[in-house]
Scaffold this active site. Structure first.
Site, PDB file in Angstrom:
ATOM      1  N   CYS A 156       0.845  -1.218   0.058  1.00  0.00           N
ATOM      2  CA  CYS A 156       0.080  -0.054   0.070  1.00  0.00           C
ATOM      3  C   CYS A 156       0.788   1.253   0.129  1.00  0.00           C
ATOM      4  N   CYS A 161      -1.414   1.750  -3.099  1.00  0.00           N
ATOM      5  CA  CYS A 161      -2.593   2.814  -2.810  1.00  0.00           C
ATOM      6  C   CYS A 161      -2.068   4.195  -2.659  1.00  0.00           C
ATOM      7  N   LYS A 164      -0.218   5.420  -6.088  1.00  0.00           N
ATOM      8  CA  LYS A 164      -1.150   5.292  -7.162  1.00  0.00           C
ATOM      9  C   LYS A 164      -2.038   6.625  -6.891  1.00  0.00           C
ATOM     10  N   TYR A 300      -8.670  -3.303 -11.529  1.00  0.00           N
ATOM     11  CA  TYR A 300      -8.184  -2.393 -10.718  1.00  0.00           C
ATOM     12  C   TYR A 300      -6.900  -1.601 -11.531  1.00  0.00           C
ATOM     13  N   GLU A 304      -6.453   1.753 -13.764  1.00  0.00           N
ATOM     14  CA  GLU A 304      -5.844   3.080 -12.802  1.00  0.00           C
ATOM     15  C   GLU A 304      -4.723   3.614 -13.310  1.00  0.00           C
ATOM     16  N   HIS A 575     -27.062  20.324  -0.349  1.00  0.00           N
ATOM     17  CA  HIS A 575     -27.039  20.664  -1.990  1.00  0.00           C
ATOM     18  C   HIS A 575     -25.992  21.899  -1.938  1.00  0.00           C
ATOM     19  N   GLU A 580     -25.880  13.885  -3.040  1.00  0.00           N
ATOM     20  CA  GLU A 580     -27.205  14.131  -2.628  1.00  0.00           C
ATOM     21  C   GLU A 580     -27.928  13.183  -3.872  1.00  0.00           C
TER      22      GLU A 580
HETATM   23  P1  FAD Z   1       1.549  -6.142   1.703  1.00  0.00           P
HETATM   24  O1  FAD Z   1       1.186  -4.827   2.157  1.00  0.00           O
HETATM   25  O2  FAD Z   1       1.696  -6.580   0.587  1.00  0.00           O
HETATM   26  O3  FAD Z   1       2.709  -6.341   2.848  1.00  0.00           O
HETATM   27  C1  FAD Z   1       3.520  -7.680   2.770  1.00  0.00           C
HETATM   28  C2  FAD Z   1       4.892  -7.527   3.380  1.00  0.00           C
HETATM   29  O4  FAD Z   1       5.580  -8.709   3.643  1.00  0.00           O
HETATM   30  C3  FAD Z   1       5.626  -6.721   2.117  1.00  0.00           C
HETATM   31  O5  FAD Z   1       6.466  -5.924   2.920  1.00  0.00           O
HETATM   32  C4  FAD Z   1       6.406  -8.015   1.862  1.00  0.00           C
HETATM   33  O6  FAD Z   1       7.723  -7.701   1.058  1.00  0.00           O
HETATM   34  C5  FAD Z   1       6.835  -8.691   3.146  1.00  0.00           C
HETATM   35  N1  FAD Z   1       7.289 -10.112   3.031  1.00  0.00           N
HETATM   36  C6  FAD Z   1       6.746 -11.304   1.951  1.00  0.00           C
HETATM   37  N2  FAD Z   1       7.334 -12.153   1.978  1.00  0.00           N
HETATM   38  C7  FAD Z   1       8.088 -12.132   3.096  1.00  0.00           C
HETATM   39  C8  FAD Z   1       8.867 -13.026   4.121  1.00  0.00           C
HETATM   40  N3  FAD Z   1       8.893 -14.332   3.448  1.00  0.00           N
HETATM   41  N4  FAD Z   1       9.602 -12.513   4.968  1.00  0.00           N
HETATM   42  C9  FAD Z   1       9.514 -11.290   5.406  1.00  0.00           C
HETATM   43  N5  FAD Z   1       8.732 -10.460   4.777  1.00  0.00           N
HETATM   44  C10 FAD Z   1       8.117 -10.903   3.792  1.00  0.00           C
HETATM   45  N6  FAD Z   1      -5.846  -1.209  -1.577  1.00  0.00           N
HETATM   46  C11 FAD Z   1      -6.927  -0.315  -1.144  1.00  0.00           C
HETATM   47  O7  FAD Z   1      -7.637  -0.474  -0.266  1.00  0.00           O
HETATM   48  N7  FAD Z   1      -6.833   0.700  -2.137  1.00  0.00           N
HETATM   49  C12 FAD Z   1      -6.167   0.990  -3.113  1.00  0.00           C
HETATM   50  O8  FAD Z   1      -6.197   2.286  -3.580  1.00  0.00           O
HETATM   51  C13 FAD Z   1      -5.304   0.187  -3.444  1.00  0.00           C
HETATM   52  N8  FAD Z   1      -4.640   0.531  -4.719  1.00  0.00           N
HETATM   53  C14 FAD Z   1      -3.468  -0.549  -4.828  1.00  0.00           C
HETATM   54  C15 FAD Z   1      -2.643  -0.234  -5.893  1.00  0.00           C
HETATM   55  C16 FAD Z   1      -1.844  -1.164  -6.399  1.00  0.00           C
HETATM   56  C17 FAD Z   1      -0.877  -0.532  -7.686  1.00  0.00           C
HETATM   57  C18 FAD Z   1      -1.682  -2.330  -5.626  1.00  0.00           C
HETATM   58  C19 FAD Z   1      -0.653  -3.232  -6.233  1.00  0.00           C
HETATM   59  C20 FAD Z   1      -2.478  -2.694  -4.523  1.00  0.00           C
HETATM   60  C21 FAD Z   1      -3.427  -1.769  -4.223  1.00  0.00           C
HETATM   61  N9  FAD Z   1      -4.125  -1.965  -2.937  1.00  0.00           N
HETATM   62  C22 FAD Z   1      -5.178  -1.016  -2.633  1.00  0.00           C
HETATM   63  C23 FAD Z   1      -4.223  -3.104  -2.324  1.00  0.00           C
HETATM   64  C24 FAD Z   1      -3.397  -3.005  -1.216  1.00  0.00           C
HETATM   65  O9  FAD Z   1      -2.030  -2.368  -1.476  1.00  0.00           O
HETATM   66  C25 FAD Z   1      -3.139  -4.443  -0.677  1.00  0.00           C
HETATM   67  O10 FAD Z   1      -4.463  -5.084  -0.414  1.00  0.00           O
HETATM   68  C26 FAD Z   1      -2.537  -4.345   0.699  1.00  0.00           C
HETATM   69  O11 FAD Z   1      -1.348  -3.811   0.855  1.00  0.00           O
HETATM   70  C27 FAD Z   1      -2.099  -5.967   1.544  1.00  0.00           C
HETATM   71  O12 FAD Z   1      -1.749  -5.790   2.752  1.00  0.00           O
HETATM   72  P2  FAD Z   1      -0.692  -7.138   3.477  1.00  0.00           P
HETATM   73  O13 FAD Z   1      -0.521  -6.519   4.516  1.00  0.00           O
HETATM   74  O14 FAD Z   1      -1.781  -8.106   3.000  1.00  0.00           O
HETATM   75  O15 FAD Z   1       0.565  -7.058   2.402  1.00  0.00           O
HETATM   76  P1  NDP Z   2      -7.065  -8.693 -10.870  1.00  0.00           P
HETATM   77  O1  NDP Z   2      -6.677  -9.883 -10.470  1.00  0.00           O
HETATM   78  O2  NDP Z   2      -8.141  -7.768 -10.294  1.00  0.00           O
HETATM   79  O3  NDP Z   2      -7.120  -8.513 -12.329  1.00  0.00           O
HETATM   80  C1  NDP Z   2      -6.431  -9.016 -13.245  1.00  0.00           C
HETATM   81  C2  NDP Z   2      -6.718  -8.342 -14.727  1.00  0.00           C
HETATM   82  O4  NDP Z   2      -5.655  -9.227 -15.590  1.00  0.00           O
HETATM   83  C3  NDP Z   2      -7.942  -9.122 -15.372  1.00  0.00           C
HETATM   84  O5  NDP Z   2      -8.622  -8.129 -16.110  1.00  0.00           O
HETATM   85  C4  NDP Z   2      -7.772 -10.190 -16.171  1.00  0.00           C
HETATM   86  O6  NDP Z   2      -8.579 -10.619 -17.009  1.00  0.00           O
HETATM   87  C5  NDP Z   2      -6.269  -9.833 -16.713  1.00  0.00           C
HETATM   88  N1  NDP Z   2      -5.610 -10.970 -17.034  1.00  0.00           N
HETATM   89  C6  NDP Z   2      -5.123 -12.125 -16.138  1.00  0.00           C
HETATM   90  N2  NDP Z   2      -4.207 -12.809 -16.750  1.00  0.00           N
HETATM   91  C7  NDP Z   2      -3.888 -12.335 -17.846  1.00  0.00           C
HETATM   92  C8  NDP Z   2      -3.230 -12.771 -19.113  1.00  0.00           C
HETATM   93  N3  NDP Z   2      -2.345 -13.863 -18.931  1.00  0.00           N
HETATM   94  N4  NDP Z   2      -3.345 -12.099 -20.009  1.00  0.00           N
HETATM   95  C9  NDP Z   2      -3.955 -10.841 -20.091  1.00  0.00           C
HETATM   96  N5  NDP Z   2      -4.737 -10.566 -19.256  1.00  0.00           N
HETATM   97  C10 NDP Z   2      -4.674 -11.141 -18.210  1.00  0.00           C
HETATM   98  O7  NDP Z   2      -5.771  -7.830 -10.587  1.00  0.00           O
HETATM   99  P2  NDP Z   2      -5.190  -6.519 -10.391  1.00  0.00           P
HETATM  100  O8  NDP Z   2      -3.666  -6.694 -10.638  1.00  0.00           O
HETATM  101  O9  NDP Z   2      -5.839  -5.510 -11.267  1.00  0.00           O
HETATM  102  O10 NDP Z   2      -5.612  -5.980  -8.721  1.00  0.00           O
HETATM  103  C11 NDP Z   2      -5.294  -7.052  -7.988  1.00  0.00           C
HETATM  104  C12 NDP Z   2      -5.966  -6.604  -6.627  1.00  0.00           C
HETATM  105  O11 NDP Z   2      -5.280  -5.381  -5.963  1.00  0.00           O
HETATM  106  C13 NDP Z   2      -7.229  -6.094  -6.866  1.00  0.00           C
HETATM  107  O12 NDP Z   2      -8.079  -7.372  -6.749  1.00  0.00           O
HETATM  108  C14 NDP Z   2      -7.583  -5.101  -5.891  1.00  0.00           C
HETATM  109  O13 NDP Z   2      -8.203  -5.904  -4.610  1.00  0.00           O
HETATM  110  C15 NDP Z   2      -6.213  -4.809  -5.470  1.00  0.00           C
HETATM  111  N6  NDP Z   2      -6.123  -3.282  -5.733  1.00  0.00           N
HETATM  112  C16 NDP Z   2      -7.130  -2.417  -5.233  1.00  0.00           C
HETATM  113  C17 NDP Z   2      -7.190  -1.102  -5.723  1.00  0.00           C
HETATM  114  C18 NDP Z   2      -8.240  -0.039  -5.335  1.00  0.00           C
HETATM  115  O14 NDP Z   2      -8.686  -0.383  -4.224  1.00  0.00           O
HETATM  116  N7  NDP Z   2      -8.372   0.981  -5.884  1.00  0.00           N
HETATM  117  C19 NDP Z   2      -6.408  -0.556  -7.021  1.00  0.00           C
HETATM  118  C20 NDP Z   2      -5.659  -1.667  -7.345  1.00  0.00           C
HETATM  119  C21 NDP Z   2      -5.241  -2.870  -6.701  1.00  0.00           C
HETATM  120  P3  NDP Z   2      -9.901 -11.522 -17.088  1.00  0.00           P
HETATM  121  O15 NDP Z   2     -11.218 -10.565 -16.591  1.00  0.00           O
HETATM  122  O16 NDP Z   2     -10.093 -11.970 -18.222  1.00  0.00           O
HETATM  123  O17 NDP Z   2      -9.538 -12.513 -16.077  1.00  0.00           O
END
Ligand code: FAD
Ligand code: NDP
Length: 600
Positions: A156, A161, A164, A300, A304, A575, A580
């Site tokens: 995150c 998050c 992004k 997502y 985004e 408003h 609303e």
């Molecule tokens: P993480 O935050 O991934 O933390 C896991 C940590 O464990 C990492 O630092 C990793 O390096 C570490 N780790 C892994 N393996 C090991 C190991 N063996 N030993 C020690 N450390 C290890 N969510 C939202 O709610 N709103 C958003 O707008 C949003 N935008 C996103 C945009 C993007 C591009 C992405 C990729 C995700 C987004 N998410 C968003 C999703 C959100 O970031 C994740 O759901 C959240 O960070 C998950 O938290 P977590 O604690 O499960 O894992």
């Molecule tokens: P998702 O798993 O949600 O989506 C994967 C996308 O990639 C789908 O459109 C899928 O298509 C496509 N895809 C999968 N495999 C292939 C392939 N081999 N070739 C071409 N297209 C493929 O993953 P994201 O990475 O977008 O997001 C991961 C999670 O992170 C989300 O579920 C969300 O919970 C979290 N997130 C939250 C955000 C927020 O809160 N604003 C922002 C960003 C991430 P198909 O539909 O055909 O399977």
């Protein structure tokens, strides 16, 4: 004196004589809970009801002296002082009660070791430490194939998050600047001459993220959580092996382990793809402007990123394998596609990549040559400065040695299997956040971590409710929602039970807009209601508008509280706001009437 000696030996006798010995009071609800739990588990115990004993007060005073605990229930198992209700429920939840009953000798370095310092792990560690438990947290970031690395805080903060949303904001500012002209602002020069500096944006975002990394390290210190910057795996159900970046190993023993390792972007299964393509791990700190970009994926992350890159002025194409935003309301997904198309994003629908290759132009410029195939059989070919792969994420469970410890994962996606208490198939090992099959969202991981630690150490009983989680897709026109999509509502309840109220309207802030190709009449609100007797319960809320995230956050409470359409109607609006609209929705889909609103 003689009295206290007698009480001491009575206590000793009682403790020694009963495998589970409880000093209790008949009216005490916590004592009742313990006794009920043990009875339900079929475990033999003996309760000494101090309020029924004439010497109860004196016994309790002696007990305080012996055990250091003043209150009841005061529980001993096989002669070992376990503590009160919260300690007991921790022992029970973690499977330690059984171990104690089997007279195992437990010798731990920590009450809790958390593996993973992201949203979920940090939240659980802080909550457990607040309950005076000895806690360690280890976090380690393996560099992306392109070599990107980051600090403490997880996805995150570093590659999700936060960067992004800031880049989304950067793109919105461009829109605001254009709007400014219609509101009478005189900009120096032509709006088209205003350029964006990728390097400045990235540098400032990364500086901010570094400050957050430092804050997380400080927070762990302030909460007395020991931080190990090391990669962890399990040796057995109580032993965590950590290896730091210098390759130095260390083993620690923990009563309890929480796995919160999250996931990392999945790469395309094509030769050279990890080296030639970037992912969301790399985009937010890319050293050079991305230029002409192909985004592969249509959920997502893909949408985004495509949105903010286009907003910042880059040429952006999105390769969509099937549909946009699978699992979301498809009417809203279609509107996002239409808006993004008018915004200038190109979509290659029903197309998958078949190869990626390096291409060097005569002037030495490096490009990525992508070939693809449409479902129709037609072929695609294109050259891009950047190819951003966003095709989902893979849980980081492979290197945790879960198999040999007996922790079960879903063989399809490697996610850890847990019960409703976030407990794995090994009783003292728990898992939360993106590593389990629940919504991959930061607030979900944080809340799950907090509630788990409360259940383990603070006598909490509340389970994480994974239903009705609000979310927002930060596309150029934001899309916020909670509850069911129209498709899911109809599938779950039948078309005759579902009523949909909707409205298409122009947000007031867009009303002076005279430029651009986007349709300004683009905001859309929809309430999905379940008809039960004479009531209509709101089971889905969807909004496409500027700041949809802010709007959805507020209304999410209403949907979680299962409010009715009448209650939404009864709410007096503010408003003029976009929000609303939810207090005035009148047009139903079934009426077939025009949903486009006019006027104020
Ligand atoms: P993480 O935050 O991934 O933390 C896991 C940590 O464990 C990492 O630092 C990793 O390096 C570490 N780790 C892994 N393996 C090991 C190991 N063996 N030993 C020690 N450390 C290890 N969510 C939202 O709610 N709103 C958003 O707008 C949003 N935008 C996103 C945009 C993007 C591009 C992405 C990729 C995700 C987004 N998410 C968003 C999703 C959100 O970031 C994740 O759901 C959240 O960070 C998950 O938290 P977590 O604690 O499960 O894992
Ligand atoms: P998702 O798993 O949600 O989506 C994967 C996308 O990639 C789908 O459109 C899928 O298509 C496509 N895809 C999968 N495999 C292939 C392939 N081999 N070739 C071409 N297209 C493929 O993953 P994201 O990475 O977008 O997001 C991961 C999670 O992170 C989300 O579920 C969300 O919970 C979290 N997130 C939250 C955000 C927020 O809160 N604003 C922002 C960003 C991430 P198909 O539909 O055909 O399977």
């Amino acid at each position: 004196n003689a009295d206290t000696m007698i009480f001491a030996s009575r206590i000793e006798e009682f403790v020694k004589g009963n495998q589970i010995a409880i000093f209790s009071k008949t009216w005490c609800p916590w004592c009742t809970k313990v006794k009920t739990m043990l009875t339900a588990q079929g475990k033999q115990f003996q309760a000494w009801e101090l309020d029924l004993d004439d010497d109860g007060v004196k016994v309790q005073a002696k007990l305080h002296e012996i055990s250091g605990q003043k209150t009841v229930p005061n529980i001993f198992v096989n002669g070992v002082h376990v503590g009160g209700y919260s300690d007991f429920s921790f022992y029970d939840t973690a499977g330690l009660l059984d171990e104690l009953l089997a007279k195992q000798n437990l010798d731990f370095d920590y009450d809790l070791v958390v593996i993973g310092g992201g949203s979920g792990g940090i939240s659980a560690a802080k909550e457990a430490a607040a309950a005076k438990k000895k806690v360690a947290l280890c976090d380690f970031v393996t560099p992306s194939p392109r070599g990107t690395i980051w600090g403490l805080g997880g996805t995150c903060v570093n590659v999700g998050c936060i960067p992004k949303k800031l880049m989304h904001r950067a793109a919105i500012i461009r829109q605001d600047m254009k709007d400014a002209i219609d509101f009478g602002w005189k900009l120096p020069g032509d709006i088209l001459d205003i350029t964006h500096d990728w390097g400045t944006m990235c540098k400032n975002i990364q500086t901010y993220i570094s400050s957050l990394n430092d804050q997380y390290i400080q927070q762990l210190k302030d909460n007395n959580v020991t931080f190990y910057n090391a990669k962890a795996s399990l040796l057995d159900k109580h032993t965590v092996r950590m290896v730091d970046s210098n390759g130095l190993p260390r083993e620690v023993k923990a009563r309890n382990i929480i796995i919160a390792v999250g996931g990392r972007p999945t790469h395309l299964d094509l030769p050279n793809a990890p080296e030639l393509c970037i992912t969301s791990d790399d985009i937010f700190s890319l050293k050079h402007p991305p230029g002409k970009t192909l985004v592969i994926g249509a959920s997502y992350i893909a949408l985004e990123c495509a949105g903010f890159l286009k907003g910042l002025g880059y040429d952006v194409t999105v390769m969509v394998r099937s549909i946009l935003l699978r699992g979301f309301d498809q009417e809203c997904a279609k509107k996002i596609e239409n808006y993004m198309t008018s915004y200038g994003v190109k979509f290659l629908k029903e197309c998958v990549p078949t190869s990626v290759a390096k291409y060097t132009e005569e002037d030495g410029k490096q490009l990525t040559w992508v070939k693809g195939q449409f479902n129709s059989g037609d072929l695609f070919e294109g050259m891009f400065d950047t190819v951003l792969v966003a095709v989902g994420r893979t849980a980081l469970t492979k290197e945790l040695n879960l198999d040999s410890v007996g922790i079960e994962v879903n063989s399809r996606n490697q996610k850890i299997l847990v019960n409703e208490k976030d407990q794995t198939s090994i009783k003292n090992v728990f898992a939360i956040g993106d590593v389990i099959e629940r919504p991959e969202l930061t607030p979900v991981a944080i809340q799950a971590g907090k509630l788990l630690a409360k259940r383990l150490y603070k006598a909490g009983t509340e389970l994480m409710d994974y239903n009705n989680i609000a979310t927002t897709v930060f596309t150029p026109l934001e899309y916020g929602c909670i509850g069911l999509s129209e498709e899911a509502a109809i599938a779950a309840h039948g078309e005759d039970k579902v009523e949909v109220y909707h409205s298409t309207f122009t947000p007031l802030e867009n009303s002076l807009r005279s430029w651009g190709t986007e349709d300004t009449n683009n905001a859309f609100a929809k309430l999905i209601c379940l008809k039960e007797n004479k009531e209509e319960f709101v089971i889905g809320l969807h909004i496409l508008s500027p700041n949809a995230g802010e709007i959805t956050q507020g209304f999410a409470l209403g949907v979680r509280l299962r409010l009715t359409k009448a209650q939404f109607d009864g709410l007096v609006g503010i408003h003029p706001t976009v929000a609303e609209v939810f207090t005035t929705l009148k047009v139903t889909k079934s009426s077939g009437e025009e949903s486009t609103a006019g006027g104020c």
